[in-house]
Design an enzyme around this catalytic site. Structure first.
Site, PDB file in Angstrom:
ATOM      1  N   ASP A 159     -85.914  21.385   2.714  1.00 37.65           N
ATOM      2  CA  ASP A 159     -87.169  22.153   2.668  1.00 37.65           C
ATOM      3  C   ASP A 159     -88.357  21.234   2.913  1.00 37.65           C
ATOM      4  OD1 ASP A 159     -86.787  20.902   0.110  1.00 37.65           O
ATOM      5  OD2 ASP A 159     -88.164  22.325  -0.821  1.00 37.65           O
ATOM      6  N   GLU A 189     -86.653  21.129  -3.236  1.00 34.36           N
ATOM      7  CA  GLU A 189     -87.281  19.916  -3.765  1.00 34.36           C
ATOM      8  C   GLU A 189     -88.783  20.073  -3.854  1.00 34.36           C
ATOM      9  OE1 GLU A 189     -88.950  16.036  -4.370  1.00 34.36           O
ATOM     10  OE2 GLU A 189     -89.382  17.361  -2.717  1.00 34.36           O
TER      11      GLU A 189
END
Ligand code: BES
Ligand code: ZN
Length: 456
Positions: free
Chosen positions: A76, A141
Protein backbone atom coordinates in the site's frame (compact mmCIF):
# COMPACT_ATOMS: atom_id res chain seq x y z
CA UNK A 1 14.30 -11.96 -15.06
CA UNK A 2 12.92 -8.70 -16.44
CA UNK A 3 14.79 -5.49 -15.75
CA UNK A 4 13.91 -4.44 -12.16
CA UNK A 5 13.24 -0.84 -13.19
CA UNK A 6 10.57 -1.80 -15.70
CA UNK A 7 9.05 -4.18 -13.14
CA UNK A 8 8.93 -1.30 -10.66
CA UNK A 9 7.23 0.91 -13.25
CA UNK A 10 4.54 -1.71 -13.81
CA UNK A 11 4.08 -2.08 -10.05
CA UNK A 12 3.68 1.68 -9.48
CA UNK A 13 0.93 1.83 -12.12
CA UNK A 14 -1.42 0.17 -9.62
CA UNK A 15 -2.73 2.98 -7.39
CA UNK A 16 -2.73 1.05 -4.13
CA UNK A 17 -3.88 3.66 -1.61
CA UNK A 18 -4.99 1.80 1.51
CA UNK A 19 -6.60 4.80 3.21
CA UNK A 20 -9.24 5.42 0.56
CA UNK A 21 -11.84 2.86 -0.57
CA UNK A 22 -11.96 4.50 -4.00
CA UNK A 23 -8.62 2.79 -4.68
CA UNK A 24 -9.91 -0.73 -4.08
CA UNK A 25 -9.00 -1.92 -7.59
CA UNK A 26 -5.49 -0.50 -7.29
CA UNK A 27 -5.01 -2.42 -4.05
CA UNK A 28 -6.14 -5.65 -5.71
CA UNK A 29 -3.94 -5.00 -8.74
CA UNK A 30 -0.79 -4.32 -6.70
CA UNK A 31 -1.42 -7.38 -4.55
CA UNK A 32 -1.89 -9.66 -7.55
CA UNK A 33 1.18 -8.17 -9.20
CA UNK A 34 3.40 -9.07 -6.22
CA UNK A 35 1.74 -12.47 -5.82
CA UNK A 36 2.40 -13.30 -9.48
CA UNK A 37 6.06 -12.31 -9.21
CA UNK A 38 6.46 -14.55 -6.19
CA UNK A 39 4.58 -17.45 -7.75
CA UNK A 40 6.79 -17.08 -10.83
CA UNK A 41 9.83 -17.50 -8.58
CA UNK A 42 8.47 -20.79 -7.29
CA UNK A 43 7.00 -19.53 -4.01
CA UNK A 44 3.77 -20.98 -2.75
CA UNK A 45 1.65 -17.89 -2.36
CA UNK A 46 -1.29 -17.42 -0.05
CA UNK A 47 -3.55 -14.38 0.11
CA UNK A 48 -4.67 -14.08 3.71
CA UNK A 49 -8.02 -12.29 3.97
CA UNK A 50 -8.45 -9.66 6.69
CA UNK A 51 -11.34 -7.31 7.47
CA UNK A 52 -9.60 -4.69 5.32
CA UNK A 53 -6.68 -5.42 2.99
CA UNK A 54 -5.39 -8.97 2.51
CA UNK A 55 -1.84 -9.94 3.46
CA UNK A 56 0.44 -11.80 1.05
CA UNK A 57 2.25 -14.72 2.63
CA UNK A 58 4.57 -16.56 0.28
CA UNK A 59 6.92 -19.33 1.25
CA UNK A 60 9.88 -21.16 -0.12
CA UNK A 61 10.13 -24.08 2.26
CA UNK A 62 12.94 -26.54 2.61
CA UNK A 63 14.78 -28.57 5.14
CA UNK A 64 13.78 -27.46 8.66
CA UNK A 65 17.47 -27.23 9.55
CA UNK A 66 18.01 -24.46 6.99
CA UNK A 67 17.93 -20.88 8.20
CA UNK A 68 14.62 -19.07 7.72
CA UNK A 69 14.31 -15.40 6.84
CA UNK A 70 11.10 -13.38 6.68
CA UNK A 71 11.27 -10.60 4.09
CA UNK A 72 8.83 -7.79 4.87
CA UNK A 73 7.31 -5.12 2.67
CA UNK A 74 4.04 -3.26 2.13
CA UNK A 75 2.13 -2.93 -1.13
CA UNK A 76 0.00 0.00 0.00
CA UNK A 77 0.99 3.61 -0.55
CA UNK A 78 -0.01 7.03 0.78
CA UNK A 79 -2.71 9.08 -0.95
CA UNK A 80 -1.18 11.04 -3.84
CA UNK A 81 -2.71 14.47 -3.21
CA UNK A 82 -2.15 17.36 -3.69
CA UNK A 83 -2.16 16.22 -7.33
CA UNK A 84 -1.38 19.59 -8.88
CA UNK A 85 2.08 19.62 -7.30
CA UNK A 86 3.26 16.50 -9.18
CA UNK A 87 5.48 17.11 -12.22
CA UNK A 88 4.37 13.80 -13.72
CA UNK A 89 1.18 11.98 -12.65
CA UNK A 90 1.70 9.90 -9.47
CA UNK A 91 0.66 6.59 -11.01
CA UNK A 92 2.36 7.09 -14.38
CA UNK A 93 5.98 6.37 -13.46
CA UNK A 94 8.65 8.41 -15.19
CA UNK A 95 12.46 8.29 -15.04
CA UNK A 96 14.20 11.67 -14.72
CA UNK A 97 17.86 12.17 -13.78
CA UNK A 98 18.43 8.65 -12.52
CA UNK A 99 15.31 8.58 -10.38
CA UNK A 100 12.00 6.90 -10.92
CA UNK A 101 9.10 9.19 -9.98
CA UNK A 102 5.74 7.88 -8.77
CA UNK A 103 3.70 7.38 -5.63
CA UNK A 104 5.14 4.47 -3.65
CA UNK A 105 8.41 4.40 -5.64
CA UNK A 106 10.42 4.62 -2.40
CA UNK A 107 7.75 3.81 0.19
CA UNK A 108 7.74 0.86 -0.26
CA UNK A 109 7.45 -0.52 -3.78
CA UNK A 110 11.06 0.06 -4.86
CA UNK A 111 12.67 -1.32 -1.71
CA UNK A 112 10.42 -4.41 -1.71
CA UNK A 113 11.39 -5.07 -5.32
CA UNK A 114 15.05 -4.72 -4.33
CA UNK A 115 14.70 -7.77 -2.10
CA UNK A 116 12.42 -9.60 -4.50
CA UNK A 117 14.84 -9.05 -7.39
CA UNK A 118 17.72 -10.23 -5.21
CA UNK A 119 15.82 -13.43 -4.42
CA UNK A 120 14.99 -13.98 -8.10
CA UNK A 121 18.60 -13.51 -9.19
CA UNK A 122 19.92 -15.72 -6.43
CA UNK A 123 17.48 -18.56 -7.08
CA UNK A 124 18.22 -18.36 -10.79
CA UNK A 125 21.91 -18.84 -10.03
CA UNK A 126 21.42 -21.33 -7.22
CA UNK A 127 18.08 -23.13 -7.50
CA UNK A 128 19.07 -25.42 -4.63
CA UNK A 129 19.99 -22.60 -2.22
CA UNK A 130 19.67 -23.99 1.33
CA UNK A 131 17.57 -21.15 2.72
CA UNK A 132 13.90 -20.94 3.71
CA UNK A 133 12.32 -17.65 2.73
CA UNK A 134 8.91 -16.24 3.65
CA UNK A 135 7.65 -13.03 2.07
CA UNK A 136 5.24 -11.11 4.28
CA UNK A 137 3.76 -8.23 2.30
CA UNK A 138 0.94 -6.29 3.92
CA UNK A 139 -1.52 -3.74 2.56
CA UNK A 140 -2.25 -1.69 5.67
CA UNK A 141 1.11 -0.28 6.71
CA UNK A 142 0.23 3.29 5.84
CA UNK A 143 -2.92 3.13 7.97
CA UNK A 144 -1.35 1.57 11.07
CA UNK A 145 -1.71 -2.16 10.26
CA UNK A 146 -5.02 -2.71 12.11
CA UNK A 147 -5.36 -6.31 10.86
CA UNK A 148 -1.89 -7.42 11.80
CA UNK A 149 -2.36 -8.49 15.43
CA UNK A 150 -5.07 -11.12 14.70
CA UNK A 151 -3.09 -12.31 11.68
CA UNK A 152 -0.03 -12.77 13.84
CA UNK A 153 -1.89 -14.83 16.43
CA UNK A 154 -3.16 -17.14 13.70
CA UNK A 155 0.00 -17.46 11.62
CA UNK A 156 2.68 -17.32 14.28
CA UNK A 157 3.99 -20.79 13.48
CA UNK A 158 4.51 -19.93 9.82
CA UNK A 159 6.49 -16.89 10.90
CA UNK A 160 8.90 -18.65 13.21
CA UNK A 161 12.16 -17.60 11.66
CA UNK A 162 15.67 -16.43 12.41
CA UNK A 163 15.05 -12.79 11.66
CA UNK A 164 13.16 -10.27 9.52
CA UNK A 165 14.87 -8.59 6.58
CA UNK A 166 13.46 -5.36 5.20
CA UNK A 167 14.03 -1.95 3.73
CA UNK A 168 11.37 0.52 4.79
CA UNK A 169 13.69 3.11 6.30
CA UNK A 170 16.08 5.70 4.92
CA UNK A 171 19.71 6.68 4.60
CA UNK A 172 21.03 10.25 4.71
CA UNK A 173 23.02 10.15 1.49
CA UNK A 174 23.56 7.95 -1.50
CA UNK A 175 27.12 7.22 -0.36
CA UNK A 176 26.25 6.74 3.32
CA UNK A 177 23.94 3.84 3.87
CA UNK A 178 22.43 3.28 7.30
CA UNK A 179 21.55 0.04 8.98
CA UNK A 180 18.55 1.10 11.02
CA UNK A 181 18.79 0.08 14.66
CA UNK A 182 15.51 1.45 15.91
CA UNK A 183 12.19 3.00 14.98
CA UNK A 184 9.96 5.31 16.96
CA UNK A 185 6.65 3.97 18.17
CA UNK A 186 3.46 5.80 17.35
CA UNK A 187 0.08 6.65 18.77
CA UNK A 188 -2.67 8.54 16.95
CA UNK A 189 -6.00 10.01 17.98
CA UNK A 190 -8.46 12.71 17.09
CA UNK A 191 -10.17 15.19 19.35
CA UNK A 192 -13.39 17.01 18.70
CA UNK A 193 -14.73 19.98 20.62
CA UNK A 194 -18.38 20.86 20.19
CA UNK A 195 -20.23 23.91 21.40
CA UNK A 196 -23.63 25.16 20.25
CA UNK A 197 -26.16 22.88 18.52
CA UNK A 198 -25.24 24.39 15.14
CA UNK A 199 -23.20 27.22 13.58
CA UNK A 200 -24.41 30.56 15.02
CA UNK A 201 -24.46 34.14 13.78
CA UNK A 202 -21.40 35.69 15.42
CA UNK A 203 -23.08 39.07 15.72
CA UNK A 204 -26.27 37.89 17.34
CA UNK A 205 -24.56 35.47 19.74
CA UNK A 206 -20.88 36.48 19.72
CA UNK A 207 -19.61 37.34 23.20
CA UNK A 208 -22.12 35.11 24.93
CA UNK A 209 -20.49 31.70 24.55
CA UNK A 210 -17.09 30.03 24.26
CA UNK A 211 -16.10 29.51 20.63
CA UNK A 212 -15.11 25.84 20.03
CA UNK A 213 -12.18 26.88 17.82
CA UNK A 214 -10.88 29.16 20.53
CA UNK A 215 -11.21 26.35 23.09
CA UNK A 216 -9.38 24.01 20.70
CA UNK A 217 -6.62 26.52 20.01
CA UNK A 218 -6.03 27.13 23.73
CA UNK A 219 -6.03 23.43 24.43
CA UNK A 220 -3.58 22.64 21.62
CA UNK A 221 -1.34 25.51 22.59
CA UNK A 222 -1.15 24.19 26.14
CA UNK A 223 0.36 20.87 25.01
CA UNK A 224 3.89 22.22 24.49
CA UNK A 225 6.20 24.39 26.54
CA UNK A 226 7.74 27.36 24.78
CA UNK A 227 11.06 25.46 24.70
CA UNK A 228 9.54 22.71 22.58
CA UNK A 229 9.03 20.01 25.17
CA UNK A 230 5.67 18.28 25.44
CA UNK A 231 3.77 19.79 28.35
CA UNK A 232 2.08 16.67 29.67
CA UNK A 233 2.93 15.56 33.19
CA UNK A 234 4.90 12.29 33.10
CA UNK A 235 5.40 12.31 29.32
CA UNK A 236 9.18 11.93 29.60
CA UNK A 237 9.27 9.82 32.79
CA UNK A 238 10.15 6.52 31.10
CA UNK A 239 12.42 7.83 28.36
CA UNK A 240 15.79 6.08 28.44
CA UNK A 241 19.11 7.84 28.00
CA UNK A 242 20.72 7.47 24.61
CA UNK A 243 23.60 4.99 24.53
CA UNK A 244 27.01 6.60 23.97
CA UNK A 245 27.65 4.57 20.78
CA UNK A 246 24.47 5.98 19.27
CA UNK A 247 25.70 9.52 19.75
CA UNK A 248 29.08 8.49 18.33
CA UNK A 249 27.52 7.03 15.20
CA UNK A 250 25.45 10.15 14.75
CA UNK A 251 28.56 12.29 15.17
CA UNK A 252 30.21 10.27 12.40
CA UNK A 253 27.33 11.20 10.15
CA UNK A 254 28.32 14.83 10.68
CA UNK A 255 24.96 16.35 9.81
CA UNK A 256 24.99 19.90 8.47
CA UNK A 257 22.24 21.86 10.25
CA UNK A 258 22.26 24.74 7.81
CA UNK A 259 21.85 22.44 4.83
CA UNK A 260 19.10 20.54 6.64
CA UNK A 261 17.21 23.78 7.36
CA UNK A 262 17.56 24.85 3.73
CA UNK A 263 16.41 21.45 2.53
CA UNK A 264 13.28 21.75 4.70
CA UNK A 265 12.67 25.37 3.77
CA UNK A 266 12.70 26.59 7.38
CA UNK A 267 14.66 29.43 8.92
CA UNK A 268 15.65 27.51 12.04
CA UNK A 269 14.97 24.54 14.27
CA UNK A 270 12.71 24.08 17.27
CA UNK A 271 14.06 21.20 19.34
CA UNK A 272 13.88 20.28 23.00
CA UNK A 273 16.82 21.78 24.93
CA UNK A 274 20.03 19.78 24.57
CA UNK A 275 19.14 18.01 21.32
CA UNK A 276 20.32 18.84 17.82
CA UNK A 277 17.66 18.38 15.14
CA UNK A 278 19.37 15.15 14.07
CA UNK A 279 19.24 13.86 17.64
CA UNK A 280 15.72 15.09 18.30
CA UNK A 281 14.12 13.13 15.45
CA UNK A 282 15.82 9.93 16.53
CA UNK A 283 15.98 10.13 20.30
CA UNK A 284 13.08 12.27 21.50
CA UNK A 285 9.34 11.64 21.68
CA UNK A 286 6.94 14.13 20.14
CA UNK A 287 3.35 15.28 20.10
CA UNK A 288 2.41 16.63 16.68
CA UNK A 289 -0.70 18.23 15.23
CA UNK A 290 -1.32 16.49 11.92
CA UNK A 291 -4.45 18.41 11.09
CA UNK A 292 -6.70 20.99 12.68
CA UNK A 293 -9.97 22.40 11.48
CA UNK A 294 -13.39 23.82 12.11
CA UNK A 295 -15.61 26.65 10.95
CA UNK A 296 -15.77 28.24 7.55
CA UNK A 297 -12.98 27.28 5.11
CA UNK A 298 -14.44 28.66 1.86
CA UNK A 299 -13.69 31.84 -0.05
CA UNK A 300 -14.33 35.21 1.55
CA UNK A 301 -15.64 35.54 5.08
CA UNK A 302 -18.58 34.11 6.94
CA UNK A 303 -19.44 35.54 10.33
CA UNK A 304 -20.20 32.50 12.44
CA UNK A 305 -19.40 30.85 15.71
CA UNK A 306 -18.78 27.30 14.50
CA UNK A 307 -20.45 24.37 16.18
CA UNK A 308 -17.31 22.25 16.24
CA UNK A 309 -13.55 22.08 15.90
CA UNK A 310 -11.27 19.07 15.52
CA UNK A 311 -7.60 18.20 15.71
CA UNK A 312 -5.72 15.11 14.55
CA UNK A 313 -2.78 14.36 16.77
CA UNK A 314 0.04 11.81 16.79
CA UNK A 315 2.76 11.05 19.28
CA UNK A 316 6.06 9.42 18.35
CA UNK A 317 7.49 7.27 21.11
CA UNK A 318 11.00 6.29 22.07
CA UNK A 319 12.47 3.59 24.33
CA UNK A 320 10.93 2.81 26.92
CA UNK A 321 7.59 4.58 26.53
CA UNK A 322 4.46 2.50 25.97
CA UNK A 323 1.58 3.61 23.75
CA UNK A 324 -0.93 2.65 26.45
CA UNK A 325 0.62 4.79 29.17
CA UNK A 326 1.29 7.77 26.91
CA UNK A 327 -2.27 7.60 25.57
CA UNK A 328 -3.61 7.64 29.14
CA UNK A 329 -1.43 10.57 30.17
CA UNK A 330 -2.14 12.70 27.11
CA UNK A 331 -5.87 12.04 27.05
CA UNK A 332 -6.20 12.68 30.79
CA UNK A 333 -4.38 16.00 30.34
CA UNK A 334 -6.60 16.97 27.43
CA UNK A 335 -9.74 16.15 29.42
CA UNK A 336 -8.56 18.13 32.43
CA UNK A 337 -7.72 21.15 30.30
CA UNK A 338 -10.94 21.27 28.32
CA UNK A 339 -12.77 24.38 29.54
CA UNK A 340 -16.35 24.41 30.79
CA UNK A 341 -18.92 25.35 28.18
CA UNK A 342 -17.79 22.95 25.43
CA UNK A 343 -17.92 19.19 25.03
CA UNK A 344 -14.89 17.01 24.30
CA UNK A 345 -14.75 13.73 22.37
CA UNK A 346 -11.59 11.72 21.93
CA UNK A 347 -11.44 9.12 19.18
CA UNK A 348 -8.49 6.77 19.50
CA UNK A 349 -6.71 5.94 16.23
CA UNK A 350 -5.26 2.57 15.34
CA UNK A 351 -3.84 0.33 18.05
CA UNK A 352 -0.62 2.21 18.62
CA UNK A 353 2.77 0.69 18.24
CA UNK A 354 5.73 0.60 20.59
CA UNK A 355 9.22 1.72 19.65
CA UNK A 356 11.64 -0.85 18.31
CA UNK A 357 15.32 -1.26 19.01
CA UNK A 358 17.56 -3.79 17.31
CA UNK A 359 20.96 -3.41 18.86
CA UNK A 360 23.45 -4.21 16.14
CA UNK A 361 26.27 -6.57 16.89
CA UNK A 362 28.54 -3.62 16.53
CA UNK A 363 29.84 -1.17 17.22
CA UNK A 364 30.64 -1.83 20.84
CA UNK A 365 28.03 -4.43 21.57
CA UNK A 366 28.79 -8.04 22.34
CA UNK A 367 28.10 -10.52 19.57
CA UNK A 368 24.39 -11.11 19.28
CA UNK A 369 22.60 -14.18 20.55
CA UNK A 370 21.32 -15.12 17.15
CA UNK A 371 24.02 -16.55 14.88
CA UNK A 372 22.01 -16.23 11.67
CA UNK A 373 21.25 -12.57 12.35
CA UNK A 374 24.88 -12.05 13.27
CA UNK A 375 25.93 -13.49 9.90
CA UNK A 376 23.37 -11.28 8.20
CA UNK A 377 24.78 -8.15 9.88
CA UNK A 378 28.31 -9.17 8.87
CA UNK A 379 27.31 -9.84 5.28
CA UNK A 380 25.34 -6.58 5.12
CA UNK A 381 28.24 -4.53 6.43
CA UNK A 382 30.69 -6.07 3.97
CA UNK A 383 28.32 -5.82 1.01
CA UNK A 384 27.33 -2.20 1.74
CA UNK A 385 30.99 -1.26 2.03
CA UNK A 386 31.72 -2.92 -1.30
CA UNK A 387 28.70 -1.71 -3.26
CA UNK A 388 28.28 1.80 -1.82
CA UNK A 389 31.94 2.53 -1.11
CA UNK A 390 31.65 3.19 2.62
CA UNK A 391 30.77 1.12 5.70
CA UNK A 392 27.24 1.63 7.00
CA UNK A 393 26.40 3.69 10.05
CA UNK A 394 24.12 2.20 12.70
CA UNK A 395 21.38 4.68 13.53
CA UNK A 396 17.85 4.86 14.82
CA UNK A 397 15.14 6.46 12.67
CA UNK A 398 12.29 8.79 13.46
CA UNK A 399 9.59 6.97 11.47
CA UNK A 400 7.52 3.97 12.51
CA UNK A 401 6.74 0.59 10.97
CA UNK A 402 4.29 -0.79 13.52
CA UNK A 403 4.40 -4.46 12.60
CA UNK A 404 8.17 -4.74 12.91
CA UNK A 405 7.86 -3.92 16.60
CA UNK A 406 5.00 -6.42 16.91
CA UNK A 407 7.07 -9.17 15.30
CA UNK A 408 9.69 -8.51 17.91
CA UNK A 409 7.42 -8.26 20.94
CA UNK A 410 5.18 -11.20 20.01
CA UNK A 411 7.54 -13.57 18.19
CA UNK A 412 10.91 -12.37 19.44
CA UNK A 413 12.01 -11.71 15.86
CA UNK A 414 14.73 -9.11 15.42
CA UNK A 415 15.17 -7.27 12.15
CA UNK A 416 17.92 -6.29 9.78
CA UNK A 417 16.79 -3.00 8.26
CA UNK A 418 18.80 -1.49 5.43
CA UNK A 419 17.84 2.11 4.73
CA UNK A 420 17.28 2.56 1.01
CA UNK A 421 15.34 5.76 0.62
CA UNK A 422 17.00 9.16 0.62
CA UNK A 423 15.86 12.55 1.96
CA UNK A 424 15.25 13.73 -1.64
CA UNK A 425 12.81 10.87 -2.25
CA UNK A 426 9.86 12.93 -0.92
CA UNK A 427 8.09 10.23 1.03
CA UNK A 428 4.37 10.87 1.61
CA UNK A 429 4.68 14.04 -0.50
CA UNK A 430 4.28 15.05 -4.15
CA UNK A 431 7.05 13.92 -6.55
CA UNK A 432 8.04 10.84 -4.58
CA UNK A 433 10.93 9.06 -6.28
CA UNK A 434 13.41 6.22 -5.87
CA UNK A 435 17.09 6.51 -6.75
CA UNK A 436 17.85 3.89 -9.39
CA UNK A 437 21.54 3.64 -8.49
CA UNK A 438 20.55 2.84 -4.92
CA UNK A 439 18.10 0.30 -6.28
CA UNK A 440 20.72 -1.60 -8.28
CA UNK A 441 23.33 -1.51 -5.52
CA UNK A 442 20.63 -2.47 -3.00
CA UNK A 443 19.89 -5.60 -5.02
CA UNK A 444 23.57 -6.60 -4.88
CA UNK A 445 23.60 -6.05 -1.10
CA UNK A 446 20.41 -7.98 -0.50
CA UNK A 447 21.62 -10.86 -2.64
CA UNK A 448 24.91 -11.03 -0.72
CA UNK A 449 23.10 -11.03 2.62
CA UNK A 450 20.80 -13.86 1.56
CA UNK A 451 23.71 -15.83 0.20
CA UNK A 452 25.61 -15.19 3.41
CA UNK A 453 22.95 -16.64 5.69
CA UNK A 454 22.14 -19.77 3.68
CA UNK A 455 23.17 -23.06 5.25
CA UNK A 456 26.47 -24.39 4.07
N1 BES B 1 8.45 3.79 5.51
C1 BES B 1 7.71 4.52 6.48
C2 BES B 1 8.37 4.55 7.84
C3 BES B 1 9.63 5.35 7.91
C4 BES B 1 9.71 6.61 7.37
C5 BES B 1 10.70 4.84 8.58
C6 BES B 1 10.87 7.33 7.49
C7 BES B 1 11.85 5.55 8.70
C8 BES B 1 11.94 6.81 8.15
C9 BES B 1 6.34 3.90 6.63
O1 BES B 1 5.74 3.57 5.41
C10 BES B 1 5.44 4.90 7.29
O2 BES B 1 5.21 5.93 6.74
N2 BES B 1 4.93 4.57 8.47
C11 BES B 1 3.97 5.38 9.15
C12 BES B 1 3.28 4.50 10.16
C13 BES B 1 1.97 5.06 10.65
C14 BES B 1 0.97 5.26 9.55
C15 BES B 1 1.40 4.15 11.70
C16 BES B 1 4.66 6.55 9.83
O3 BES B 1 5.81 6.44 10.29
O4 BES B 1 4.04 7.61 9.90
ZN1 ZN C 1 5.02 5.47 4.54
Amino acid sequence: MKDPVSVLKDYIRFPSVSADTAFHDGMTGAREFVSDLLAGAGFSVETVETPLHPIILATRGGDPSWPHVVIYGHYDVQPPDPLDLWKSPPFEPEVRDGRLYGRGAADNKGPLLVHLSAVLRLLEEQPELPLRITFLVEGEEEIGSPSFQPFLEKYRDRLRADFVFLSDTGSPREDQIVITTGLRGILTFEIEITGPRGDLHSGIHGGAILNPIQAMADLCASLHDPDGRVNVLGFYDDVLDVEPWEREQLAMLGGDEKAYAEFLGVSGFHTPPGFSPFEAVRFQPTLEFNGIGGGYQGEGSKTIIPARAFAKISCRLVPNQTPEKIADLVMKTIRERTPAGVKLDIKPGHGGSPYLVVPPRRPNTPAGQNPVLARAFDAAEAAITRSFGKPPLYLREGGSVPIIAKLQSVLGLDSLMIGLFLPEDNLHAPNESFHLGVMERGIEVSKTVLEGIAAR
